[in-house]
Design a protein around this motif. Structure first.
Motif, PDB file in Angstrom:
ATOM      1  N   ALA A 168       0.818  -1.061  -0.184  1.00  0.00           N
ATOM      2  CA  ALA A 168       0.104  -0.105   0.162  1.00  0.00           C
ATOM      3  C   ALA A 168       0.935   1.331  -0.006  1.00  0.00           C
ATOM      4  CB  ALA A 168      -0.944  -0.099   1.341  1.00  0.00           C
ATOM      5  N   GLN A 169       1.899   1.009   0.590  1.00  0.00           N
ATOM      6  CA  GLN A 169       2.910   2.425   0.649  1.00  0.00           C
ATOM      7  C   GLN A 169       3.413   2.762  -0.524  1.00  0.00           C
ATOM      8  OE1 GLN A 169       5.668   1.267   3.852  1.00  0.00           O
ATOM      9  NE2 GLN A 169       4.406   2.218   5.424  1.00  0.00           N
ATOM     10  N   ALA A 170       3.746   1.506  -1.311  1.00  0.00           N
ATOM     11  CA  ALA A 170       4.210   1.807  -2.661  1.00  0.00           C
ATOM     12  C   ALA A 170       3.066   2.136  -3.522  1.00  0.00           C
ATOM     13  CB  ALA A 170       4.672   0.264  -3.238  1.00  0.00           C
ATOM     14  N   GLY A 171       1.962   2.192  -3.353  1.00  0.00           N
ATOM     15  CA  GLY A 171       0.839   2.554  -4.012  1.00  0.00           C
ATOM     16  C   GLY A 171       0.691   4.206  -3.955  1.00  0.00           C
ATOM     17  N   VAL A 172       1.145   4.898  -2.720  1.00  0.00           N
ATOM     18  CA  VAL A 172       1.303   6.144  -2.693  1.00  0.00           C
ATOM     19  C   VAL A 172       2.008   6.602  -3.862  1.00  0.00           C
ATOM     20  CG1 VAL A 172       1.684   8.071  -1.421  1.00  0.00           C
ATOM     21  CG2 VAL A 172       0.599   6.067  -0.289  1.00  0.00           C
ATOM     22  N   GLY A 173       3.192   6.066  -3.969  1.00  0.00           N
ATOM     23  CA  GLY A 173       4.269   6.868  -5.206  1.00  0.00           C
ATOM     24  C   GLY A 173       3.665   6.333  -6.435  1.00  0.00           C
ATOM     25  N   ILE A 174       2.860   5.196  -6.560  1.00  0.00           N
ATOM     26  CA  ILE A 174       2.360   5.093  -7.997  1.00  0.00           C
ATOM     27  C   ILE A 174       1.186   5.964  -8.339  1.00  0.00           C
ATOM     28  CG2 ILE A 174       0.798   3.228  -9.407  1.00  0.00           C
ATOM     29  CD1 ILE A 174       2.317   0.824  -7.743  1.00  0.00           C
ATOM     30  N   ALA A 175       0.336   6.472  -7.307  1.00  0.00           N
ATOM     31  CA  ALA A 175      -0.859   7.349  -7.497  1.00  0.00           C
ATOM     32  C   ALA A 175      -0.214   8.713  -7.811  1.00  0.00           C
ATOM     33  CB  ALA A 175      -1.421   7.527  -6.273  1.00  0.00           C
ATOM     34  N   GLY A 176       1.152   9.039  -7.601  1.00  0.00           N
ATOM     35  CA  GLY A 176       1.478  10.318  -7.881  1.00  0.00           C
ATOM     36  C   GLY A 176       2.233  10.400  -9.061  1.00  0.00           C
ATOM     37  N   ILE A 177       2.288   9.308  -9.877  1.00  0.00           N
ATOM     38  CA  ILE A 177       2.957   9.403 -11.328  1.00  0.00           C
ATOM     39  C   ILE A 177       1.929  10.417 -12.379  1.00  0.00           C
ATOM     40  CG2 ILE A 177       3.631   7.877 -12.979  1.00  0.00           C
ATOM     41  CD1 ILE A 177       4.325   5.743 -11.303  1.00  0.00           C
ATOM     42  N   ARG A 178       2.584  11.053 -13.052  1.00  0.00           N
ATOM     43  CA  ARG A 178       1.971  11.761 -14.068  1.00  0.00           C
ATOM     44  C   ARG A 178       2.187  10.987 -15.409  1.00  0.00           C
ATOM     45  NH1 ARG A 178       1.194  17.060 -11.949  1.00  0.00           N
ATOM     46  NH2 ARG A 178       2.447  17.463 -10.388  1.00  0.00           N
ATOM     47  N   PRO A 179       1.138  11.492 -16.391  1.00  0.00           N
ATOM     48  CA  PRO A 179       1.206  10.647 -17.681  1.00  0.00           C
ATOM     49  C   PRO A 179       2.601  10.827 -18.360  1.00  0.00           C
ATOM     50  CG  PRO A 179      -1.122  11.953 -17.384  1.00  0.00           C
ATOM     51  CD  PRO A 179       0.072  11.995 -16.131  1.00  0.00           C
ATOM     52  N   ASP A 180       2.897   9.963 -19.083  1.00  0.00           N
ATOM     53  CA  ASP A 180       4.257  10.137 -19.851  1.00  0.00           C
ATOM     54  C   ASP A 180       4.203  10.748 -20.855  1.00  0.00           C
ATOM     55  OD1 ASP A 180       5.589   8.488 -17.687  1.00  0.00           O
ATOM     56  OD2 ASP A 180       4.894   6.749 -18.965  1.00  0.00           O
ATOM     57  N   PRO A 181       5.146  11.833 -21.136  1.00  0.00           N
ATOM     58  CA  PRO A 181       4.799  12.550 -22.436  1.00  0.00           C
ATOM     59  C   PRO A 181       5.337  11.765 -23.600  1.00  0.00           C
ATOM     60  CG  PRO A 181       6.988  13.282 -21.326  1.00  0.00           C
ATOM     61  CD  PRO A 181       6.297  12.132 -20.473  1.00  0.00           C
ATOM     62  N   GLN A 182       4.985  11.875 -24.822  1.00  0.00           N
ATOM     63  CA  GLN A 182       5.030  11.173 -25.922  1.00  0.00           C
ATOM     64  C   GLN A 182       5.881  11.880 -27.134  1.00  0.00           C
ATOM     65  OE1 GLN A 182       1.337   9.960 -27.564  1.00  0.00           O
ATOM     66  NE2 GLN A 182       0.649   8.516 -25.822  1.00  0.00           N
ATOM     67  N   LEU A 183       6.852  11.066 -27.632  1.00  0.00           N
ATOM     68  CA  LEU A 183       7.886  11.747 -28.685  1.00  0.00           C
ATOM     69  C   LEU A 183       7.470  11.027 -29.808  1.00  0.00           C
ATOM     70  CD1 LEU A 183      10.341  13.451 -29.238  1.00  0.00           C
ATOM     71  CD2 LEU A 183      11.735  11.606 -28.559  1.00  0.00           C
ATOM     72  N   SER A 184       7.510  11.829 -31.076  1.00  0.00           N
ATOM     73  CA  SER A 184       7.202  11.408 -32.317  1.00  0.00           C
ATOM     74  C   SER A 184       8.224  12.002 -33.176  1.00  0.00           C
ATOM     75  CB  SER A 184       5.500  11.763 -32.702  1.00  0.00           C
ATOM     76  OG  SER A 184       5.610  13.176 -32.882  1.00  0.00           O
ATOM     77  N   LEU A 185       8.515  11.119 -34.026  1.00  0.00           N
ATOM     78  CA  LEU A 185       9.596  11.386 -35.114  1.00  0.00           C
ATOM     79  C   LEU A 185       8.956  10.793 -36.613  1.00  0.00           C
ATOM     80  CD1 LEU A 185      12.926   9.927 -33.618  1.00  0.00           C
ATOM     81  CD2 LEU A 185      11.858  12.493 -33.421  1.00  0.00           C
ATOM     82  N   GLY A 186       9.404  11.682 -37.609  1.00  0.00           N
ATOM     83  CA  GLY A 186       8.485  11.476 -38.725  1.00  0.00           C
ATOM     84  C   GLY A 186       9.570  12.078 -39.832  1.00  0.00           C
ATOM     85  N   ALA A 187       9.428  11.226 -41.139  1.00  0.00           N
ATOM     86  CA  ALA A 187      10.019  11.568 -42.195  1.00  0.00           C
ATOM     87  C   ALA A 187       9.569  11.604 -43.550  1.00  0.00           C
ATOM     88  CB  ALA A 187      11.479  10.734 -42.435  1.00  0.00           C
ATOM     89  N   SER A 239      10.310  15.807 -39.152  1.00  0.00           N
ATOM     90  CA  SER A 239       9.372  16.287 -38.213  1.00  0.00           C
ATOM     91  C   SER A 239       9.518  15.794 -37.120  1.00  0.00           C
ATOM     92  CB  SER A 239       7.760  16.077 -38.698  1.00  0.00           C
ATOM     93  OG  SER A 239       7.634  14.600 -38.896  1.00  0.00           O
ATOM     94  N   TYR A 240       9.380  16.671 -35.935  1.00  0.00           N
ATOM     95  CA  TYR A 240       9.512  16.265 -34.626  1.00  0.00           C
ATOM     96  C   TYR A 240       8.307  16.674 -33.767  1.00  0.00           C
ATOM     97  CZ  TYR A 240      14.326  16.145 -36.455  1.00  0.00           C
ATOM     98  OH  TYR A 240      15.556  15.985 -37.231  1.00  0.00           O
ATOM     99  N   GLY A 241       7.982  15.607 -32.967  1.00  0.00           N
ATOM    100  CA  GLY A 241       6.830  16.163 -32.243  1.00  0.00           C
ATOM    101  C   GLY A 241       6.958  15.771 -30.492  1.00  0.00           C
ATOM    102  N   LEU A 242       6.275  16.596 -29.486  1.00  0.00           N
ATOM    103  CA  LEU A 242       6.360  16.269 -28.166  1.00  0.00           C
ATOM    104  C   LEU A 242       4.806  16.470 -27.799  1.00  0.00           C
ATOM    105  CD1 LEU A 242       7.871  15.186 -25.874  1.00  0.00           C
ATOM    106  CD2 LEU A 242       8.432  17.681 -25.145  1.00  0.00           C
ATOM    107  N   SER A 243       4.137  15.386 -27.241  1.00  0.00           N
ATOM    108  CA  SER A 243       2.940  15.668 -26.716  1.00  0.00           C
ATOM    109  C   SER A 243       2.714  15.281 -25.232  1.00  0.00           C
ATOM    110  CB  SER A 243       1.700  15.138 -27.638  1.00  0.00           C
ATOM    111  OG  SER A 243       1.772  13.639 -27.634  1.00  0.00           O
ATOM    112  N   VAL A 244       1.858  15.890 -24.469  1.00  0.00           N
ATOM    113  CA  VAL A 244       1.740  15.698 -23.188  1.00  0.00           C
ATOM    114  C   VAL A 244       0.105  15.426 -22.696  1.00  0.00           C
ATOM    115  CG1 VAL A 244       2.102  17.688 -22.184  1.00  0.00           C
ATOM    116  CG2 VAL A 244       2.357  15.818 -20.737  1.00  0.00           C
ATOM    117  N   GLU A 245      -0.536  14.654 -21.940  1.00  0.00           N
ATOM    118  CA  GLU A 245      -1.698  14.754 -21.598  1.00  0.00           C
ATOM    119  C   GLU A 245      -1.603  15.615 -20.229  1.00  0.00           C
ATOM    120  OE1 GLU A 245      -5.409  11.597 -20.337  1.00  0.00           O
ATOM    121  OE2 GLU A 245      -3.316  11.120 -20.706  1.00  0.00           O
ATOM    122  N   LEU A 246      -2.505  16.604 -20.104  1.00  0.00           N
ATOM    123  CA  LEU A 246      -2.772  17.236 -19.009  1.00  0.00           C
ATOM    124  C   LEU A 246      -3.868  16.951 -18.136  1.00  0.00           C
ATOM    125  CD1 LEU A 246      -2.137  20.842 -20.722  1.00  0.00           C
ATOM    126  CD2 LEU A 246      -0.313  19.551 -19.726  1.00  0.00           C
TER     127      LEU A 246
END
Length: 441
Positions: free
Chosen positions: A63-82, A98-105
């Motif tokens: 359960a204590q480990a679950g506190v840290g898990i609950a605080g994790i934010r969504p991972d940003p996504q990196l996209s590459l294109g040619a 082309s280079y892109g970076l997206s993140v869920e808020l």
């Protein structure tokens, strides 16, 4: 019937030994138990070494480990294109990158709601461990008192067997002297041999109950305490509070009430998570497109074309899901239903706690009264009757059946006392646990 002096002397010695048998039993019942393995030491060892308790404590770690898990934010996504432009020049064209970076808020306080729910889950796990520890203490106390009862019962039966053996020896002398017949001598042997089976069974029960002490301990009892005998001289529980005060104390510290309260707190926090999850999360995207320069030239048909300049394009976009799924409030309703169940469970646990305290209080008072009755009247009266019948039997004024009946009655009284004493110990532990105290005997 006439006796020679040596025969009379031997018979007197044997009958004297027979008469002292009851005194020895009375002294054994009156003497305090010798120092040995105390209940408090055994309970501390159970708390330290119990494998089941250690397993339950891992729930807290999880359960204590679950506190840290609950605080994790969504991972940003990196996209590459040619991409490569296709033209009819016959000349190779450079790649466009082309280079892109997206993140869920996250919106609506989702992260803080998850952390609150995870922290309340830790408290629930801790309360669950306390509840398991309470049950573990109850089982350990029952095993300890049962082991004491079986060992003391074995000691009593061994003393009775010795007394019956003394009767057989005395009757053998009296038979040879012609004072009694062969039938009575054989009857005394039959009674002794039959009682030997009771001693054998009592010895097996004592060994079994001592082995049972190893189960809550999580290892062999001898590995922790060696061959140390149990100290079974339990101290009476000193209670200077009335039953209403004990009920109030129980409602504040009992493990099952704490579990119910922690369950309610966690259910309420889960409602907060469900409500926060109804907010939609936008996605922010930042992109960069690089177009390299191209030189002027002539295509395959001889048409001239101009050169292309190098360029960079920066783009920013925000995407938002259309929350049609939020029209359904099923997740919130489920969470609110869990809160209602938890509230009802808390009320039920409080009622049960009060009933348990009052029941344990009444059982403790009754057990205490029964033990006192045995100590003040029953044991002494049964022993006096046995001594009187033995004296009468020595003088030929009582039959063997009367002696055996008195012996059985005295043994039953003593075994009843041992059971009453074990019941008092169990009632003491139940009362202490019902008000949230660590058991002590």
């Amino acid at each position: 019937m006439q006796f020679s002096f040596p025969s009379l002397k031997r018979l007197a010695l044997l009958l004297a030994a027979l008469g002292l048998g009851g005194t020895a039993l009375a002294q054994a019942a009156a003497q305090p138990a010798a120092a040995g393995l105390r209940f408090s030491d055994y309970l501390s060892a159970v708390e330290q070494h119990s494998l089941e308790l250690q397993s339950q404590q891992q729930n807290v770690v999880s359960a204590q480990a679950g506190v840290g898990i609950a605080g994790i934010r969504p991972d940003p996504q990196l996209s590459l294109g040619a991409a490569r432009e296709q033209v009819k020049t016959g000349l190779p064209r450079p790649l466009n990158s082309s280079y892109g970076l997206s993140v869920e808020l996250e919106t609506g306080g989702k992260r803080s709601a998850r952390i609150r729910a995870a922290r309340s889950q830790v408290k629930l796990a801790e309360a669950g461990v306390e509840g398991f520890r309470t049950q573990l203490f109850s089982d350990a106390a029952q095993d300890f008192t049962q082991a004491c009862r079986d060992r003391q019962a074995l000691e009593r039966k061994e003393q009775t067997l010795k007394a019956l053996s003394d009767v057989v020896k005395a009757n053998e002398v009296r038979r040879k002297a012609g004072d009694i017949g062969t039938v009575e001598w054989r009857q005394s042997r039959v009674e002794r041999d039959q009682f030997q089976a009771d001693v054998t069974q009592a010895r097996a029960d004592a060994q079994t109950s001592r082995l049972a002490l190893s189960v809550p301990l999580g290892r062999k009892l001898s590995e922790v305490f060696g061959s140390e005998e149990l100290q079974c001289d339990f101290q009476p529980f000193a209670n200077d509070k009335n039953i209403d005060v004990l009920v109030v104390q129980a409602l504040q510290v009992r493990s099952d009430v704490r579990v119910a309260q922690a369950t309610l707190d966690n259910a309420r926090d889960n409602v907060g998570v469900a409500q926060a999850n109804r907010w939609v999360n936008p996605t922010l995207a930042v992109g960069l497109t690089a177009i390299p320069a191209t030189s002027a030239g002539v295509d395959a048909q001889g048409n001239a074309f101009d050169a292309g300049n190098r360029s960079r394009m920066l783009s920013v976009s925000v995407s938002m899901p259309i929350p049609f799924s939020r029209l359904n409030r099923g997740e919130v309703l489920q969470a609110e239903a869990a809160v209602t169940q938890a509230m009802l469970g808390l009320q039920q646990s409080q009622h049960k706690a009060e009933a348990d305290v009052r029941s344990a209080y009444f059982r403790f008072a009754a057990a205490q009264e029964n033990v006192e009755r045995y100590r003040s009247n029953v044991l002494a009266d049964a022993q006096r009757v046995l001594e009187s019948i033995r004296l009468s039997y020595r003088h030929g004024q009582a039959s063997l059946l009367e002696l055996l009946s008195a012996q059985r009655s005295a043994d039953d009284a003593y075994l009843g006392y041992l059971q009453a004493d074990a019941d008092l110990a169990k009632a003491t532990v139940d009362l202490q646990l019902s008000i949230g105290q660590r058991p002590a005997l």
